[in-house]
Scaffold this motif. Sequence first.
Motif, PDB file in Angstrom:
ATOM      1  N   ARG A 136      51.383  67.998  59.429  1.00  0.00           N
ATOM      2  CA  ARG A 136      50.779  69.261  58.990  1.00  0.00           C
ATOM      3  C   ARG A 136      51.075  69.532  57.515  1.00  0.00           C
ATOM      4  NH1 ARG A 136      52.571  71.768  62.957  1.00  0.00           N
ATOM      5  NH2 ARG A 136      54.452  72.618  62.047  1.00  0.00           N
ATOM      6  N   GLU A 137      52.292  69.195  57.081  1.00  0.00           N
ATOM      7  CA  GLU A 137      52.694  69.414  55.684  1.00  0.00           C
ATOM      8  C   GLU A 137      52.252  68.269  54.761  1.00  0.00           C
ATOM      9  OE1 GLU A 137      56.904  69.891  56.087  1.00  0.00           O
ATOM     10  OE2 GLU A 137      56.717  71.949  56.830  1.00  0.00           O
ATOM     11  N   ARG A 138      51.546  67.287  55.344  1.00  0.00           N
ATOM     12  CA  ARG A 138      51.025  66.133  54.606  1.00  0.00           C
ATOM     13  C   ARG A 138      52.120  65.306  53.937  1.00  0.00           C
ATOM     14  NH1 ARG A 138      45.461  66.239  54.498  1.00  0.00           N
ATOM     15  NH2 ARG A 138      44.565  68.235  55.020  1.00  0.00           N
ATOM     16  N   GLN A 139      53.300  65.288  54.568  1.00  0.00           N
ATOM     17  CA  GLN A 139      54.375  64.432  54.081  1.00  0.00           C
ATOM     18  C   GLN A 139      54.266  63.035  54.672  1.00  0.00           C
ATOM     19  OE1 GLN A 139      58.343  66.107  54.146  1.00  0.00           O
ATOM     20  NE2 GLN A 139      57.467  68.149  54.414  1.00  0.00           N
ATOM     21  N   LEU A 140      53.522  62.921  55.757  1.00  0.00           N
ATOM     22  CA  LEU A 140      53.314  61.660  56.454  1.00  0.00           C
ATOM     23  C   LEU A 140      51.818  61.514  56.668  1.00  0.00           C
ATOM     24  CD1 LEU A 140      54.549  59.221  57.984  1.00  0.00           C
ATOM     25  CD2 LEU A 140      54.736  60.700  59.977  1.00  0.00           C
ATOM     26  N   GLY A 141      51.271  60.383  56.237  1.00  0.00           N
ATOM     27  CA  GLY A 141      49.841  60.153  56.358  1.00  0.00           C
ATOM     28  C   GLY A 141      49.434  59.833  57.781  1.00  0.00           C
TER      29      GLY A 141
END
Length: 79
Positions: free
Chosen positions: A40-45
Amino acid sequence: MNPKRRETITAKLGHAAVLTVPETAELLKTSQWTIYKLLRERQLGSIRIGSRRLIPVADFQAFIESRRDPIQYGGGHVA
């Protein structure tokens, strides 16, 4: 790490193009909720296929590398 477990992880990463959220959580030794938070936080693709969220192995490996602490030798002073 247990050698047998290391083989299992290597096998998963070596032959898979993507990981499921449960597999990613298991590999990172964290909860699925934490994985969803990172997504959700776009830290992991990730990619979405239907309602499934899948993590490409390349994104998983990049995430790991981006979180590594630098190796420090000695007290950090140069004589």
